[in-house]
Design an enzyme around this catalytic site. Structure first.
Site, PDB file in Angstrom:
ATOM      1  N   GLU A  18       0.733  -1.029   0.003  1.00 31.30           N
ATOM      2  CA  GLU A  18       0.242   0.537  -0.058  1.00 31.30           C
ATOM      3  C   GLU A  18       0.821   1.285   0.041  1.00 31.30           C
ATOM      4  OE1 GLU A  18      -2.670  -3.229   2.488  1.00 31.30           O
ATOM      5  OE2 GLU A  18      -0.342  -2.537   2.409  1.00 31.30           O
ATOM      6  N   LEU A  19       1.273   1.108   0.495  1.00 32.16           N
ATOM      7  CA  LEU A  19       3.307   2.245   0.814  1.00 32.16           C
ATOM      8  C   LEU A  19       3.702   2.645  -0.552  1.00 32.16           C
ATOM      9  CD1 LEU A  19       4.369   4.203   2.529  1.00 32.16           C
ATOM     10  CD2 LEU A  19       5.547   3.433   3.304  1.00 32.16           C
ATOM     11  N   ILE A 444      21.998  -2.472 -20.336  1.00 36.81           N
ATOM     12  CA  ILE A 444      22.406  -2.715 -18.852  1.00 36.81           C
ATOM     13  C   ILE A 444      21.155  -4.336 -19.079  1.00 36.81           C
ATOM     14  CG2 ILE A 444      22.572  -3.826 -17.017  1.00 36.81           C
ATOM     15  CD1 ILE A 444      24.673  -1.972 -18.299  1.00 36.81           C
ATOM     16  N   TRP A 574      19.984 -13.410  -4.335  1.00 37.44           N
ATOM     17  CA  TRP A 574      18.177 -12.220  -4.626  1.00 37.44           C
ATOM     18  C   TRP A 574      17.252 -13.911  -4.625  1.00 37.44           C
ATOM     19  CZ3 TRP A 574      19.716  -8.074  -8.592  1.00 37.44           C
ATOM     20  CH2 TRP A 574      20.032  -7.215  -7.861  1.00 37.44           C
ATOM     21  N   GLU A 679      27.232  -0.015 -11.567  1.00 37.10           N
ATOM     22  CA  GLU A 679      27.279   1.411 -10.922  1.00 37.10           C
ATOM     23  C   GLU A 679      28.232   2.081 -10.479  1.00 37.10           C
ATOM     24  OE1 GLU A 679      26.647   4.287  -8.377  1.00 37.10           O
ATOM     25  OE2 GLU A 679      26.864   2.889  -7.802  1.00 37.10           O
ATOM     26  N   HIS A 708      18.254   5.784 -11.804  1.00 32.94           N
ATOM     27  CA  HIS A 708      17.321   4.844 -10.180  1.00 32.94           C
ATOM     28  C   HIS A 708      16.552   6.767 -10.142  1.00 32.94           C
ATOM     29  CE1 HIS A 708      19.517   1.522  -9.910  1.00 32.94           C
ATOM     30  NE2 HIS A 708      18.249   1.127  -9.502  1.00 32.94           N
TER      31      HIS A 708
END
Length: 770
Positions: A18-19, A444, A574, A679, A708
């Site tokens: 929700e945020l 990328i 991950w 990066e 980003h």
């Protein structure tokens, strides 16, 4: 009465993200600031009441953030660089500008650097402090949220990033570490003392100061910095008006090398991680004891994995601590921010499978049950249904070994980890074979995934459209993105990855041994969430994964198209890894599966293959003495195993995300890739010095702009970045690319940014070739 129970931190994104949705709606202008604030209040209320209902004694507050808790700390201390203050935005928008940049009528600023939070896939915003900034109490957020909970009848335990961690993680504007002059240290300590006094006045009983940086190796002056800060802060807990207890909370490892000093300060509570730092922390307790006023907060419930806690093991730890002190609280090993919200609703998992998992909500119950069990005598423990049910999960073998995979690993030889000929000879052959220009441009891998693409994939998953219809749809998007890349002049193209929901889950779906969830999202940075798959059993490739899409893309253009893969270390890091076998074994299994895919891509005519190891640096142990023996000695060979069988003319790329690369630059070179992209834009290209000093042999593409952030860099801005790279690297070894994949960006910023990147590269290339 059960032992005191405590939670270090709780997920803030909500059970259904929700945020994330509320913040992104505000960014798009489809809702108001008040709407976003209302969603935040409702989530905080829900999470506090949930913990209260379970029976947690010390419920955290101020663990909530719109973006990042360390960024909130910068705001609290007034460590806001002037370029953001000059925008004259309100508090929330200033926070967002620092987190993601700002480009609009009030100005054009880039975001603060972003780095991985220790060994997690969570990212923090690096605090920036210069001489012009006045460190002072600058925000009421922690106090407002404490009062908010108090109105609900809950006296929370306010949580703040501690002053030591804040200063150790902060940097100067040019990226250099801070020098801890007396004025800065005193100013920071003064703010934290004010915070403690204010919480005492508000009626707080405990305040938690997170100091995870204490688990790292200590450099010269670290001990003195810690002592200088806390000798000024702790007196504020005891005043004539009121008092508040201070919990020094550590996690992600042990503090054996500083525990003696910590003990001498007589904190009211000291939080120790008995998940990752068990043996060393126990040894320190036994050696130095526990101060008279101190309660040890034993972190025994894993906040970084989703498997059920083994109660017998945890009770053994508590028993060992209780032999040293009877003042013991039961806690999580770290914040539950790093696990999904709840197992409830994961009906796609069979009950016999689901019972093995505990997400954040279930871990609350584990804390309470362990605390209650720790109070029972031996006879009562034998009769405990909770303990018996728990132990049934760990009796016997959960899954059988895959004999084919085991035999394949047994047959490995050291030659399987070595690619021939050596890299310099390969690179010469590749230059002739691939005929690329100076400063070749590429991306990328991923391109924007629109709502239309996600909807089509969902329809296919639900069998609402046929495989033929889906394939036609994806091929149309591949054709479109190839045409756009050719038009703007990129040299090495990608197919866009439109068929992929995620760079790890997609691969797991084509491998044996993985399970998948519906809603097990975890915050990665800002509003970005990931849904890691679960490694359930031995891993092998079930079928070719990417070959058909890459081969199709290459058939549609005369330019080179990269095959795009995720590497074995990143897939494991991950995912939710198994706890019953080693990470080394799981990674080797994954390496063999991805090796099969690499060789199939080569057979299909793909001459450039990128094997992303975005998370390689992420799980590097925090103590330097553990780097090789516990991680690099098997992680680097696993990557080499993936690509060692290809032809010399096949060019192997890899990619790495937001991490500190400088200290392992030689190990990265030892991966023996031909090209690495990484990066660099948010770290001000500081890695270039390490590349230069290490005589780096791998060709490299330091990211020239930050994907980003929604801002569009100008051609001149990117030219400046490229020139900075060429000051430290030979042009013949440099690639030009963005920081990372473009999946989360929109077309409106993606294509102008790439056009500027290509134009900048071509302009500098023309100048160099004159």
């Amino acid at each position: 009465m059960s032992a005191l129970t405590s939670v270090i931190g709780f997920p803030r994104i909500g059970s259904n993200r929700e945020l994330k949705r509320s913040i992104e709606s505000y960014w798009k202008g489809t809702s108001t600031l008040e709407d976003m604030q209302a969603t935040a209040r409702e989530l905080r209320k829900k999470h506090w009441l949930l913990q209260k209902e379970v029976g947690i004694d010390l419920i955290p507050s101020n663990d909530f953030s719109y973006y990042d808790q360390l960024l909130d700390t910068s705001m609290l201390l007034g460590a806001i660089p002037q370029r953001y203050n000059r925008l004259s935005l309100d508090a929330e928008d200033t926070l967002f500008a620092m987190g993601r940049g700002y480009q609009g009528e009030r100005g054009d600023v880039t975001a603060l650097p972003m780095k991985k939070w220790f060994t997690t896939n969570y990212h923090y915003l690096v605090p920036e402090i210069d001489d012009s900034e006045e460190i002072k109490l600058n925000s009421t957020k922690p106090f407002d949220e404490f009062s908010e909970a108090k109105e609900l009848g809950i006296i929370t335990k306010p949580v703040l990033i501690g002053p030591y961690a804040f200063l150790k993680l902060a940097r100067r504007p040019e990226g250099a570490p801070l020098t801890f002059d007396k004025g800065l240290v005193n100013a920071v300590a003064r703010v934290y003392a004010q915070v403690l006094s204010r919480f005492a006045e508000l009626g707080a009983q405990w305040v938690q100061l997170d100091e995870p940086y204490l688990v790292l190796d200590k450099s010269d002056g670290d001990l003195e910095l810690f002592k200088s800060l806390y000798s000024k802060i702790l007196p504020a807990r005891d005043t004539e008006k009121a008092s508040v207890k201070v919990l020094l909370q550590t996690y992600f490892g042990h503090i054996a090398d500083i525990y003696e000093t910590v003990n001498l300060f007589e904190f009211d509570g000291v939080g120790l991680d008995f998940v990752e730092g068990r043996d060393d922390n126990l040894a320190a307790l036994k050696k130095f004891g526990v101060a008279q006023r101190t309660t040890i907060f034993a972190g025994i419930v894993n906040g970084r994995n989703i498997w059920r806690n083994n109660y017998a093991d945890s009770l053994g730890v508590l028993d060992a601590v209780n032999q040293i002190t009877d003042r013991v609280a039961v806690s999580t090993g770290c914040s539950l921010l790093h696990v999904p919200f709840s197992v409830e609703g994961e009906n796609g998992l069979h009950p016999d499978v689901r019972k093995h998992f505990a997400f954040a909500v279930e871990k609350l119950q584990e804390i309470n049950e362990i605390a209650a069990l720790s109070e029972l005598d031996e006879a009562a423990l034998k009769d405990s249904r909770e303990l018996a049910d728990n132990q049934a999960l760990f009796d016997g073998h959960r899954v059988e070994t895959d004999s084919k995979v085991a035999k394949r690993i047994e047959a490995l030889h050291h030659s399987d980890f070595t690619r021939l000929p050596e890299r310099k000879e390969r690179q010469a052959e590749q230059r002739e074979e691939l005929a690329l220009p100076l400063l070749p441009t590429t991306t990328i891998g991923s391109f924007p995934q629109t709502r239309e693409i996600r909807a089509e994939r969902a329809q296919f998953r639900k069998h609402e459209i046929s495989e033929e219809q889906y394939d036609t749809f994806i091929k149309q998007h591949i054709d479109g993105v190839l045409e756009k890349q050719e038009r703007i002049g990129l040299d090495v193209l990608v197919h866009g990855e439109f068929e992929r929901n995620d760079m790890v889950e997609y691969f797991g779906q084509h491998l044996n041994g993985f399970l998948f969830t519906k809603n097990a999202w975890v915050q990665s940075y800002g509003t970005r969430c990931v849904k890691p798959p679960i490694v359930w059993s031995d891993v092998s490739r079930a079928q070719p994964i990417t070959v058909s899409w890459s081969a199709y893309a290459q058939s549609r253009t005369t330019r080179l198209v990269k095959g795009m893969l995720t590497g074995p270390v990143t897939i494991l890091n991950w995912s939710w890894p198994r706890e019953d076998v080693s990470h080394k074994l799981q990674t080797t299994q994954l390496a063999l599966a991805i090796r099969d895919e690499v060789l199939d891509l080569e057979d299909a005519g793909i001459k450039v293959i990128q094997i992303d190891e975005a998370a390689l640096r992420e799980k590097l142990p925090l103590r330097r003495s553990d780097w090789h023996k516990l991680y690099l000695d098997w992680a680097i060979p696993a990557f080499r195993l993936v690509h060692s069988g290809v032809k010399p003319t096949t060019q192997i790329h890899t990619h790495m995300c937001y991490s500190e690369f400088n200290d392992i630059i030689k190990d990265i070179d030892a991966m023996d890739a031909d090209v690495i992209s990484f990066e660099a834009s948010r770290s001000d290209l500081t890695v270039l010095d390490a590349i230069h000093d290490a005589h780096f042999e791998t060709e490299a593409g330091p990211g020239v702009y930050d994907i980003h952030s929604p801002r569009i860099p100008s051609e001149a801005e990117i030219e400046t970045r490229i020139n900075e790279i060429l000051d430290k690297m030979e042009a013949s070894a440099v690639w030009i690319n963005p920081d990372c994949g473009l999946k989360t960006r929109g077309d409106a910023e993606t294509w102008p940014s790439l056009e500027h990147m290509v134009a900048a590269a071509q302009a500098i290339r023309a100048r160099l070739e004159r």
